[in-house]
Design a protein around this motif. Structure first.
Motif, PDB file in Angstrom:
ATOM      1  N   TYR A  72       0.851  -1.173   0.000  1.00 56.47           N
ATOM      2  CA  TYR A  72       0.000   0.000   0.000  1.00 56.47           C
ATOM      3  C   TYR A  72       0.891   1.228   0.000  1.00 56.47           C
ATOM      4  CZ  TYR A  72      -3.815  -3.117   1.284  1.00 56.47           C
ATOM      5  OH  TYR A  72      -4.751  -4.118   1.295  1.00 56.47           O
ATOM      6  N   TRP A  73       0.404   2.260  -0.646  1.00 59.03           N
ATOM      7  CA  TRP A  73       1.155   3.504  -0.777  1.00 59.03           C
ATOM      8  C   TRP A  73       0.334   4.595  -0.108  1.00 59.03           C
ATOM      9  CZ3 TRP A  73       5.920   2.737  -2.887  1.00 59.03           C
ATOM     10  CH2 TRP A  73       6.104   1.517  -3.550  1.00 59.03           C
ATOM     11  N   ASN A  74       0.862   5.071   0.992  1.00 61.64           N
ATOM     12  CA  ASN A  74       0.106   5.950   1.868  1.00 61.64           C
ATOM     13  C   ASN A  74       0.638   7.382   1.874  1.00 61.64           C
ATOM     14  OD1 ASN A  74      -1.755   4.030   3.251  1.00 61.64           O
ATOM     15  ND2 ASN A  74       0.153   3.106   3.961  1.00 61.64           N
ATOM     16  N   TRP A  75      -0.258   8.282   2.179  1.00 59.89           N
ATOM     17  CA  TRP A  75       0.112   9.648   2.522  1.00 59.89           C
ATOM     18  C   TRP A  75      -0.185   9.854   4.012  1.00 59.89           C
ATOM     19  CZ3 TRP A  75       2.960  12.920  -0.193  1.00 59.89           C
ATOM     20  CH2 TRP A  75       3.043  12.744  -1.580  1.00 59.89           C
ATOM     21  N   ILE A  76       0.790  10.413   4.694  1.00 60.77           N
ATOM     22  CA  ILE A  76       0.734  10.613   6.139  1.00 60.77           C
ATOM     23  C   ILE A  76       1.232  12.027   6.403  1.00 60.77           C
ATOM     24  CG2 ILE A  76       1.647   9.818   8.370  1.00 60.77           C
ATOM     25  CD1 ILE A  76       2.290   7.120   6.758  1.00 60.77           C
ATOM     26  N   ARG A  77       0.675  12.668   7.407  1.00 58.06           N
ATOM     27  CA  ARG A  77       1.167  13.995   7.737  1.00 58.06           C
ATOM     28  C   ARG A  77       1.330  14.153   9.251  1.00 58.06           C
ATOM     29  NH1 ARG A  77      -3.913  18.167   6.571  1.00 58.06           N
ATOM     30  NH2 ARG A  77      -5.300  17.409   8.248  1.00 58.06           N
TER      31      ARG A  77
END
Length: 120
Positions: A35-40
């Protein structure tokens, strides 16, 4: 060795759309099981998972951000992109792209992160 690199503007005005791209090298974004996630991470706050895209191309989003968030991919460039609409100063954060074995604020490897500041 897979590497991820975020790119995009460091400063965005309130009400505009933030767009960030993650360029992946050393591995395909269509590879099975990832899975390719965006996190901040806003200043002084915990990591927040924003959303992710699976090897199949299906997407999932954090319910708190879903109405403003879109994640897409360009398999020809081995990139995936985050768009966050109608930003406010509360969207100021360090944004990371990451590869993991599941959706969420966890990763097997991630980019170094990019600071995005939203001006009012």
């Amino acid at each position: 060795q897979v590497r991820l690199q975020e790119s995009g503007p460091g400063l965005v005005k309130a009400s505009q759309t933030l767009s960030l791209t993650c360029t992946v090298s050393g591995g395909s974004i269509t590879a099975d099981y990832f899975y390719w996630n965006w996190i901040r991470q806003p200043p002084g706050k915990e990591l927040q998972w924003m959303g992710g895209i699976a090897d199949s191309g299906s997407t999932s989003y954090n319910p708190s951000l879903e109405s403003r968030t879109s994640i897409t991919r360009d398999t020809s460039k081995n990139q995936f992109t985050l768009q966050l609409n109608s930003v406010t100063p509360e969207d100021t954060a360090v944004y990371f792209c990451a590869r993991g074995f599941r959706l969420g604020a966890t990763w097997e490897t991630r980019g170094q992160g990019t600071q995005v500041t939203v001006s009012s």
